[in-house]
Motif scaffolding. Sequence first.
Motif, PDB file in Angstrom:
ATOM      1  N   ALA A 169       0.825  -1.210   0.000  1.00  0.00           N
ATOM      2  CA  ALA A 169       0.000   0.000   0.000  1.00  0.00           C
ATOM      3  C   ALA A 169       0.857   1.257   0.000  1.00  0.00           C
ATOM      4  N   GLY A 170       2.056   1.161   0.570  1.00  0.00           N
ATOM      5  CA  GLY A 170       2.944   2.321   0.606  1.00  0.00           C
ATOM      6  C   GLY A 170       3.421   2.767  -0.754  1.00  0.00           C
ATOM      7  N   GLN A 171       3.381   1.876  -1.744  1.00  0.00           N
ATOM      8  CA  GLN A 171       3.809   2.239  -3.103  1.00  0.00           C
ATOM      9  C   GLN A 171       2.675   2.783  -3.953  1.00  0.00           C
ATOM     10  N   VAL A 172       1.446   2.755  -3.427  1.00  0.00           N
ATOM     11  CA  VAL A 172       0.268   3.189  -4.184  1.00  0.00           C
ATOM     12  C   VAL A 172       0.003   4.667  -3.911  1.00  0.00           C
ATOM     13  N   TYR A 173      -0.259   5.420  -4.981  1.00  0.00           N
ATOM     14  CA  TYR A 173      -0.595   6.837  -4.890  1.00  0.00           C
ATOM     15  C   TYR A 173      -1.935   7.060  -5.586  1.00  0.00           C
ATOM     16  N   VAL A 174      -2.855   7.689  -4.901  1.00  0.00           N
ATOM     17  CA  VAL A 174      -4.170   7.993  -5.475  1.00  0.00           C
ATOM     18  C   VAL A 174      -4.078   9.351  -6.165  1.00  0.00           C
ATOM     19  N   THR A 175      -4.490   9.411  -7.424  1.00  0.00           N
ATOM     20  CA  THR A 175      -4.338  10.639  -8.211  1.00  0.00           C
ATOM     21  C   THR A 175      -5.660  11.041  -8.852  1.00  0.00           C
ATOM     22  N   GLN A 179      -3.572  11.762 -16.170  1.00  0.00           N
ATOM     23  CA  GLN A 179      -2.674  12.858 -16.529  1.00  0.00           C
ATOM     24  C   GLN A 179      -2.068  13.516 -15.291  1.00  0.00           C
ATOM     25  N   HIS A 180      -2.807  13.541 -14.193  1.00  0.00           N
ATOM     26  CA  HIS A 180      -2.238  14.032 -12.935  1.00  0.00           C
ATOM     27  C   HIS A 180      -1.080  13.141 -12.504  1.00  0.00           C
ATOM     28  N   ALA A 181      -1.253  11.833 -12.629  1.00  0.00           N
ATOM     29  CA  ALA A 181      -0.170  10.910 -12.283  1.00  0.00           C
ATOM     30  C   ALA A 181       1.046  11.124 -13.186  1.00  0.00           C
ATOM     31  N   LEU A 182       0.791  11.304 -14.479  1.00  0.00           N
ATOM     32  CA  LEU A 182       1.895  11.526 -15.416  1.00  0.00           C
ATOM     33  C   LEU A 182       2.655  12.806 -15.094  1.00  0.00           C
ATOM     34  N   ARG A 183       1.907  13.809 -14.691  1.00  0.00           N
ATOM     35  CA  ARG A 183       2.578  15.070 -14.311  1.00  0.00           C
ATOM     36  C   ARG A 183       3.484  14.852 -13.099  1.00  0.00           C
ATOM     37  N   GLN A 184       3.073  14.005 -12.167  1.00  0.00           N
ATOM     38  CA  GLN A 184       3.915  13.717 -11.016  1.00  0.00           C
ATOM     39  C   GLN A 184       5.186  12.978 -11.437  1.00  0.00           C
ATOM     40  N   VAL A 185       5.071  12.139 -12.456  1.00  0.00           N
ATOM     41  CA  VAL A 185       6.242  11.414 -12.944  1.00  0.00           C
ATOM     42  C   VAL A 185       7.292  12.387 -13.479  1.00  0.00           C
ATOM     43  N   THR A 186       6.855  13.490 -14.058  1.00  0.00           N
ATOM     44  CA  THR A 186       7.821  14.456 -14.590  1.00  0.00           C
ATOM     45  C   THR A 186       8.661  15.085 -13.477  1.00  0.00           C
ATOM     46  N   ASP A 187       8.137  15.126 -12.259  1.00  0.00           N
ATOM     47  CA  ASP A 187       8.931  15.612 -11.140  1.00  0.00           C
ATOM     48  C   ASP A 187       9.884  14.543 -10.627  1.00  0.00           C
ATOM     49  N   LEU A 188       9.512  13.291 -10.803  1.00  0.00           N
ATOM     50  CA  LEU A 188      10.358  12.177 -10.381  1.00  0.00           C
ATOM     51  C   LEU A 188      11.547  11.970 -11.320  1.00  0.00           C
ATOM     52  N   LEU A 189      11.260  12.042 -12.611  1.00  0.00           N
ATOM     53  CA  LEU A 189      12.249  11.727 -13.645  1.00  0.00           C
ATOM     54  C   LEU A 189      12.383  12.942 -14.562  1.00  0.00           C
ATOM     55  N   TYR A 303       3.235   1.676 -12.683  1.00  0.00           N
ATOM     56  CA  TYR A 303       1.946   1.117 -13.087  1.00  0.00           C
ATOM     57  C   TYR A 303       0.828   2.133 -12.862  1.00  0.00           C
ATOM     58  N   LEU A 304      -0.013   2.346 -13.863  1.00  0.00           N
ATOM     59  CA  LEU A 304      -1.139   3.273 -13.772  1.00  0.00           C
ATOM     60  C   LEU A 304      -2.452   2.528 -14.014  1.00  0.00           C
ATOM     61  N   GLY A 305      -3.473   2.903 -13.264  1.00  0.00           N
ATOM     62  CA  GLY A 305      -4.806   2.355 -13.467  1.00  0.00           C
ATOM     63  C   GLY A 305      -5.848   3.419 -13.197  1.00  0.00           C
ATOM     64  N   ASP A 314     -16.300  10.647 -14.552  1.00  0.00           N
ATOM     65  CA  ASP A 314     -16.397  11.897 -13.783  1.00  0.00           C
ATOM     66  C   ASP A 314     -15.862  11.735 -12.361  1.00  0.00           C
ATOM     67  N   LEU A 315     -15.593  10.504 -11.915  1.00  0.00           N
ATOM     68  CA  LEU A 315     -14.993  10.329 -10.588  1.00  0.00           C
ATOM     69  C   LEU A 315     -13.608  10.946 -10.519  1.00  0.00           C
ATOM     70  N   ARG A 316     -12.877  10.939 -11.627  1.00  0.00           N
ATOM     71  CA  ARG A 316     -11.523  11.467 -11.710  1.00  0.00           C
ATOM     72  C   ARG A 316     -10.628  10.824 -10.656  1.00  0.00           C
ATOM     73  N   VAL A 317     -10.697   9.512 -10.533  1.00  0.00           N
ATOM     74  CA  VAL A 317      -9.855   8.782  -9.600  1.00  0.00           C
ATOM     75  C   VAL A 317      -9.014   7.766 -10.377  1.00  0.00           C
ATOM     76  N   SER A 318      -7.718   7.922 -10.261  1.00  0.00           N
ATOM     77  CA  SER A 318      -6.781   6.963 -10.819  1.00  0.00           C
ATOM     78  C   SER A 318      -5.783   6.598  -9.730  1.00  0.00           C
ATOM     79  N   TYR A 319      -4.864   5.712 -10.063  1.00  0.00           N
ATOM     80  CA  TYR A 319      -3.865   5.328  -9.074  1.00  0.00           C
ATOM     81  C   TYR A 319      -2.557   4.997  -9.782  1.00  0.00           C
ATOM     82  N   MET A 320      -1.496   5.213  -9.055  1.00  0.00           N
ATOM     83  CA  MET A 320      -0.147   4.989  -9.572  1.00  0.00           C
ATOM     84  C   MET A 320       0.596   4.116  -8.571  1.00  0.00           C
ATOM     85  N   VAL A 321       1.244   3.071  -9.073  1.00  0.00           N
ATOM     86  CA  VAL A 321       2.082   2.209  -8.244  1.00  0.00           C
ATOM     87  C   VAL A 321       3.524   2.442  -8.656  1.00  0.00           C
ATOM     88  N   LEU A 322       4.302   2.988  -7.736  1.00  0.00           N
ATOM     89  CA  LEU A 322       5.692   3.305  -8.043  1.00  0.00           C
ATOM     90  C   LEU A 322       6.601   2.125  -7.725  1.00  0.00           C
TER      91      LEU A 322
END
Length: 468
Positions: A169-175, A179-189, A303-305, A314-322
Motif C-alpha cells: 500500500a505504501g507504493q500506491v498513490y491515489v491521483t 494525466q495528474h499521475a503523469l505530471r507527477q512522474v515528470t517531477d520524479l524523472l 503502473y497506472l490504473g 467523472d470520478l476522476r480517480v486513478s492510481y499509480m504504483v511506483l
Amino acid sequence: MIQIDARSSRPLYEQIYEDLRRQILAGTLPAGMRLPATRTLAADYHVARNTVTAAYAQLVSEGYARSIVGSGYYVEHIPQMEGAAAVVRQEPAAAKKPASHHEPRYSFQYGSLDLNVYRTKEFRRCLRDAFAQLEGHANLSYANPQGEVALREALAKMLAASRGVNATAGQVYVTGGVQHALRQVTDLLPRERYAFAIEEPGYSGARDVFARMGYRVIPVPLDANGIDVEQLAGVSHAIVYVTPSHQFPMGQVLPAARRIQLLRWAEATDSFIIEDDYDSELRYRERPIPSLQSMDGSDRVIYLGTFSKSLSPDLRVSYMVLPRRLHVDFGDYYSYFGSSVPTYEQLALAAYLESGAYSRRINYVRTAMGKRHDLILQTLASDLPNKVQVHGTGGGVHFVLELDTELSQEQILASILQDEIGVMPMGVFWSDGSKCPHNQVLIGYGAIGLQQLPEYLDALVGSLRRWM
C-alpha cells in the motif's frame, strides 16, 4: 499570420497559442470563425502537428475556442474587455455570431459510459457511509496527499489478485486522473536526464503532458504485436509509455516475449516504463492479461490504473504504483502536495472494493460491453463484407475502423457528419499527423445502450455504404 520565433526559449506551442489569443481578443479572428486545420497550420509554419494541437487545446481549455468533432476548431464569443485590462479594442463590425452547432444524433465518441454507477444501491450506500464516517469526526484536516490508507490497501490487494501487481500500500498513490499521475512522474524523472518515448500512434494525453513539460519526445512505431522494441535501440535514459494489455488506440496485446524484451531494455539503459492499464478489466474472449509490472524483476515499471472505464469518468480517480526505487525518494516530496481526490470519495471507493461490490460491477460491465462488442462485429461483417477492417477486437470500449476508400480523413469525417454521425479522427494520436493512415477512424461504444445500438449501427452502415 502568426509570429513564431524559432530562436526563442519559449515553446513553439506557447507562441502559437499567445498569438492566436491576441488575435481573438483583437477581433482579427472573429467569433464563429474556423481556425486553420492543425495539419494545415503545421505545414504552413513548419512545425509538428502536435505543437499546433497543444496550442489549440490551450485555447479550448481557456475558453477562447471550441472544438467541434469532425469539423474543427472555432473561435468563441469573447465579451469585449474595457478599461486598462483590455488588450485591444474590438470593433463591433468585426464580431460575428458563433456558428450554430449541435451534437450528432448518433455519437460514437470515446470516453463516456451509459452504465450509471450512481444508480446502484451498493455504491450509493458506500457514499452515504463515507459521509457518515466524516460526520463523526471531532475535527477535519487535510487529506493524506498520497491517498487514504484504506483505499491504498484495498487497491494493493485488488491489483495483486486481478493483475498480479507486486506492491505494498505504501507504493500506491491515489491521483486525480491519469494525466495528474503523469505530471507527477515528470517531477520524479526530470527532462534534463530522461527523454520520453511513446507508442506511435498512442494516447495523446500522455504525449501532451511530457511535451508541455519540455521533454524530448520519441515516437516508437507499432507492428502487429504492439510497440516495436527494436526501434528503441540506441535510446537510453528514457521514460517509455506503453499500453501493453490493450494498445491504445490500435488494440494489440503485447506478447510475453516482447514484454521481456522491453523490460531488459529498460534495465540495460537505465530507463523506466510507464504501464497504463487503462481498461484491462474489459476482456471478452479471454482472461485479463497479467500486468507488465508483475514480470518486472528490475524495479523499472510505473503502473497506472483508473476507475474511468469501470465506474465513471467523472470520478476522476486513478492510481499509480511506483517501483520501490522511486517510492523511496518520492514519499517526502509528495508530502508537500494536498490530495487531489476528496476524502469521502476515497473512503467510499475503499468500502466498495472491500465489500466485493466492485468485482460484481466489473463482471456486469464486462458482460454488457461484451454484448455490444459482439453485435458491432457481427453487423460490420454481415453488412459491410470486405469493406471495413476492424482493429482492436476482444476488449475495451472502442474499435479502429479501416475503411476501403480513397477519401482523406477530413472527407470521411465530413461525409459521416452529414448523416448526423460522430466518430473520432485518428490524427490526434500521432506525433506526426502526416503519417496517420487517411482511412482510419475511431469509434467508441461505451455510451450507447444495447437497445439503441442497432439503430446507431444502421445509421453508420447506411452512411458508409453511401460513399464507399
